[in-house]
Design a protein around this motif. Structure first.
Motif, mmCIF file in Angstrom:
data_model
loop_
_atom_site.group_PDB
_atom_site.id
_atom_site.type_symbol
_atom_site.label_atom_id
_atom_site.label_comp_id
_atom_site.label_asym_id
_atom_site.label_seq_id
_atom_site.Cartn_x
_atom_site.Cartn_y
_atom_site.Cartn_z
ATOM 1 N N GLU A 123 2.345 7.722 -6.503
ATOM 2 C CA GLU A 123 0.914 7.238 -6.316
ATOM 3 C C GLU A 123 0.032 7.954 -7.388
ATOM 4 O O GLU A 123 -0.818 7.180 -7.995
ATOM 5 N N LEU A 135 -4.562 12.940 1.891
ATOM 6 C CA LEU A 135 -4.132 11.941 2.667
ATOM 7 C C LEU A 135 -4.959 11.256 3.743
ATOM 8 O O LEU A 135 -5.009 9.981 3.893
ATOM 9 N N LYS A 189 -8.410 7.089 1.370
ATOM 10 C CA LYS A 189 -6.949 6.679 1.588
ATOM 11 C C LYS A 189 -6.181 7.540 0.819
ATOM 12 O O LYS A 189 -6.710 8.572 0.089
ATOM 13 N N PRO A 190 -5.111 7.604 0.936
ATOM 14 C CA PRO A 190 -4.036 8.507 0.393
ATOM 15 C C PRO A 190 -4.063 8.626 -1.350
ATOM 16 O O PRO A 190 -4.059 7.734 -1.810
ATOM 17 N N ASN A 231 0.722 -1.174 -0.209
ATOM 18 C CA ASN A 231 0.024 -0.010 -0.025
ATOM 19 C C ASN A 231 0.850 1.319 -0.108
ATOM 20 O O ASN A 231 2.378 1.276 -0.325
ATOM 21 N N TYR A 232 0.277 2.407 0.035
ATOM 22 C CA TYR A 232 0.985 3.738 -0.096
ATOM 23 C C TYR A 232 2.022 3.825 0.961
ATOM 24 O O TYR A 232 3.193 4.167 0.658
ATOM 25 N N TRP A 233 1.608 3.405 2.265
ATOM 26 C CA TRP A 233 2.418 3.766 3.298
ATOM 27 C C TRP A 233 3.518 2.886 3.349
ATOM 28 O O TRP A 233 4.931 3.222 3.810
ATOM 29 N N LEU A 252 6.177 4.202 0.735
ATOM 30 C CA LEU A 252 6.828 5.137 1.264
ATOM 31 C C LEU A 252 8.050 4.736 1.739
ATOM 32 O O LEU A 252 9.151 5.448 1.605
#
Length: 518
Positions: free
Chosen positions: A202, A335, A303-304, A161-163, A166
Motif C-alpha cells: 500500500e 488502519l 482509510k488504511p 481496495n486495501y482489504w 490483502l
C-alpha cells in the motif's frame, strides 16, 4: 423590517455558498496549453490550500466538498470511472504469474535445490503439517514482505481496495508455500508475507499515485510513468496492459496526500567497545531516507495508510562485518482512526500496523505489530510546534537473533517470538531553523519456536538538526542499543552498544503540509 432584511441576508448567503464550492481542477479547451493550465492549477492549489507555518487549516477549505476532496483540494479516493475494478480472474491470474516467474528464476537461473518441484512434492506438502523454516534472516523479514507487495498490487492496481488486495496477498503466499518450493510450507511465511506485504504494498501504491498525473503529456509524462513503474513494478505493468500509460485525462484521477521527503547523508560511527560513547570506532558512510505521507491532523475519515511513515537507513564501508548494509527499516501506517481537538492541541487516535527490521551489532530484529497510537500537535507559537506520538502494540510474530548461539539443530541463529512493544517519538520544531527530537522504542519478546527464553530490547535515538541554508541542515543523531537475553540453556546476556551519526539533511516539504513534521 430588521428581521426581514436579516432573513434575506442569510437566505442569500446560503444560496450563494454552494455556487462557491470548489470543483475538481480540470483542463478546459480554449484556456491555453495543457502545460500552462497545469501550472495554473498547481499555483492555485498552493495559494488556496497551504497550511500556515503554525500548522493551521487552509483558510479556504470551507469551500471544498469534503466528501470528495481532502483539505488540500486533492481527491479522497481514486476516481472509480478511471480505476474500474477488473474481473476477479485478472488479479488471480497475475498472482499465479508472479509465482511462476519466481519458480522459473529459481529453477532455471539460480538452479536452487528447493526449486525442483513436481506433483510428488505438491502432494507431500498438502499432506504434511507446515513448519517454522530456517531461511536466512533477511530473506524472511525483508525478501518475503517484498514478494507480498507484488501479490498485493496485482489486485490493488486493478481497482481493488486495501482489504480485498490483502486477500490476494494471502492467496499468493499460500499457493507459493505449497506449490512453489519442494520444502515444507512455513507458518512464518504465510503470516509475514501477506500482512507486511500488504503494508509495504500500500505504501508503494500511495507513493506511485503521488507521482502519476494522467493530465500530463510528453517528457513529463514519460518521467512520471517510469518513476512510478520502478517504485511499483506490478502497477507499471498493469498500466501498460490497461493502456493507462497513454491515456490523457482532463482531471486528476488518483488519490493524493501531502508527502514530505527527508534525505540524510554523512558518517556512521560504530563504537568498538560496549558502554563507550566516543572511544575508538569503526566509521562508515551512511545514506538514509524518510517518507511522511498524509497529515495526521487533518479531520477526515481514515482509510488504511492515509497516513504513514517509512524510514530506511543504510551504511557501508568500514571494517565492521557484523552489521549489514541495511541498518534498519521502520514504519507504521494507520488502519482506522479519528481526529479531535483538546483545547489548542490537535489530536489523532487510531489503530496502526507496524513494521520493524533492525540489523545491528547487538541484535537482529524483524517484527510485525498492531496496536493503538496517539498523535498530538501543540502550537507553542506561530512557528514553533511540539509533536508527540505514543504507541503500544502487540507483536504476533517476530524473529530475533540469539547472536551468540544457534538453535538445538544448529540451523538457525534466530528464534521466533511474540511479545509487546512501546514507542515514543517527540519533536520540537523551531520553524525552519532547528529541531530537537527524542525517539525511544522498547520490545519485550518471548520465544515460542527455538531456544527457550526472553529478550528485552531498548533503542534510544535523540537527534538535533540546525539549518545551514534553505532546506539543508546539519544534524547529529545518537543511537543506543540495549539487550537483555535470558536463554534457558545459556547465561544471561546483557549488551549495550552505541552509534553516532553526523549528517547533512535535505528536507523536501510539501507546500501543503507545513510545520516541519519530520
Amino acid at each position: 423590517m430588521k428581521y426581514t432584511l436579516l432573513f434575506f441576508f442569510y437566505f442569500g448567503l446560503v444560496t450563494l455558498l454552494p455556487a462557491q464550492v470548489i470543483e475538481q481542477d480540470t483542463i478546459k479547451p480554449g484556456r491555453g496549453s495543457r502545460e500552462t493550465q497545469l501550472e495554473r492549477i498547481k499555483d492555485r492549489k498552493k495559494r488556496l490550500f497551504t497550511d500556515s507555518l503554525g500548522g493551521t487549516e487552509p483558510t479556504n477549505k470551507v469551500l471544498l466538498d469534503t466528501t470528495i476532496f481532502n483539505k488540500y483540494g486533492d481527491l479522497l479516493n481514486d476516481d472509480p470511472e478511471y480505476n474500474k475494478r477488473q474481473p476477479l480472474w485478472k488479479p488471480a491470474l497475475q498472482v499465479l504469474g508472479v509465482n511462476g516467474l519466481f519458480m522459473g528464476y529459481n529453477r532455471f537461473v539460480a538452479k536452487a535445490d528447493y526449486a525442483y518441484v513436481s506433483p510428488a512434492t505438491w502432494k507431500k506438502n498438502l499432506r504434511t503439517e507446515p513448519e517454522w523454516d530456517t531461511d536466512e534472516f533477511g530473506i524472511n523479514f525483508i525478501g518475503h514482505p517484498y514478494q507480498g507487495t507484488l501479490y498485493f498490487n496485482a489486485a490493488r492496481s486493478q481497482g481493488y481496495n486495501y482489504w480485498a488486495s490483502l486477500g490476494f496477498a494471502s492467496g499468493g503466499s499460500v499457493t507459493w508455500e505449497y506449490f512453489g518450493e519442494n520444502t515444507l510450507p512455513s507458518y512464518n511465511d504465510m503470516i509475514y508475507t501477506p500482512l507486511n506485504g500488504a503494508a509495504l504494498g500500500e505504501i508503494l501504491y500511495r507513493v506511485s499515485s503521488n507521482i502519476l498525473d494522467d493530465r500530463t503529456t510528453g517528457r513529463e509524462r514519460v518521467i512520471r510513468e517510469v518513476a512510478a513503474g520502478l517504485i511499483n513494478p506490478v502497477r507499471g505493468l498493469n498500466r501498460l496492459l490497461q493502456g493507462k500509460t497513454k491515456t490523457v485525462t482532463n482531471k486528476e484521477v488518483y488519490e493524493k496526500e501531502p508527502l514530505n521527503l527527508t534525505f540524510f547523508a554523512g558518517v556512521h560511527r560504530q563504537n568498538n567497545r560496549q558502554d563507550d560513547f566516543f572511544g575508538p570506532a569503526d566509521e562508515k558512510f551512511m545514506v538514509n531516507a524518510q517518507l511522511d505521507y498524509g497529515n495526521p491532523f487533518e479531520d477526515q475519515a481514515r482509510k488504511p495508510f492515509d497516513f504513514f511513515r517509512l524510514r530506511v537507513e543504510l551504511s557501508a564501508g568500514g571494517k565492521d562485518t557484523t552489521a549489514g548494509i541495511i541498518n534498519n527499516i521502520t514504519g507504521y501506517g494507520i488502519l482506522f482512526g479519528k481526529n479531535s481537538k483538546w483545547g489548542k492541541m490537535d489530536v489523532m487516535t487510531g489503530l496502526f500496523q507496524y513494521y520493524d527490521y533492525w540489523n545491528t551489532r547487538n541484535f537482529d530484529l524483524g517484527a510485525l505489530g498492531f496496536g493503538p497510537g496517539l498523535f498530538t500537535r501543540l502550537p507553542v507559537s506561530k512557528q514553533i510546534n511540539l509533536y508527540n506520538n505514543v504507541h503500544l502494540g502487540v507483536i504476533p510474530l517476530a524473529g530475533n537473533s540469539t547472536r551468540f548461539s544457534k538453535d538445538e539443530n544448529g540451523l538457525r541463529d534466530y528464534v521466533y517470538t511474540t511479545g509487546l512493544h512501546a514507542k515514543l517519538e517527540s519533536t520540537l520544531s523551531l520553524s525552519r531553523y532547528a529541531s530537537l527530537a527524542f525517539v525511544y522504542y522498547h520490545y519485550w519478546l518471548k520465544t515460542f519456536e527455538g531456544l527457550e527464553g526472553t529478550n528485552s530490547i531498548g533503542i534510544v535515538r535523540p537527534r538535533v538538526t540546525v539549518r545551514l541554508f534553505k532546506n539543508v541542515s546539519l544534524g547529529y543523531e545518537h543511537f543506543g542499543y540495549t539487550t537483555r537475553r535470558q536463554l534457558e540453556m545459556f547465561p544471561t546476556q546483557r549488551s549495550v552498544i552505541t552509534d553516532q551519526k553526523i549528517f547533512l539533511q535535505l528536507f523536501l516539504e510539501d507546500p501543503q503540509r507545513r510545520g516541519r513534521y519530520n
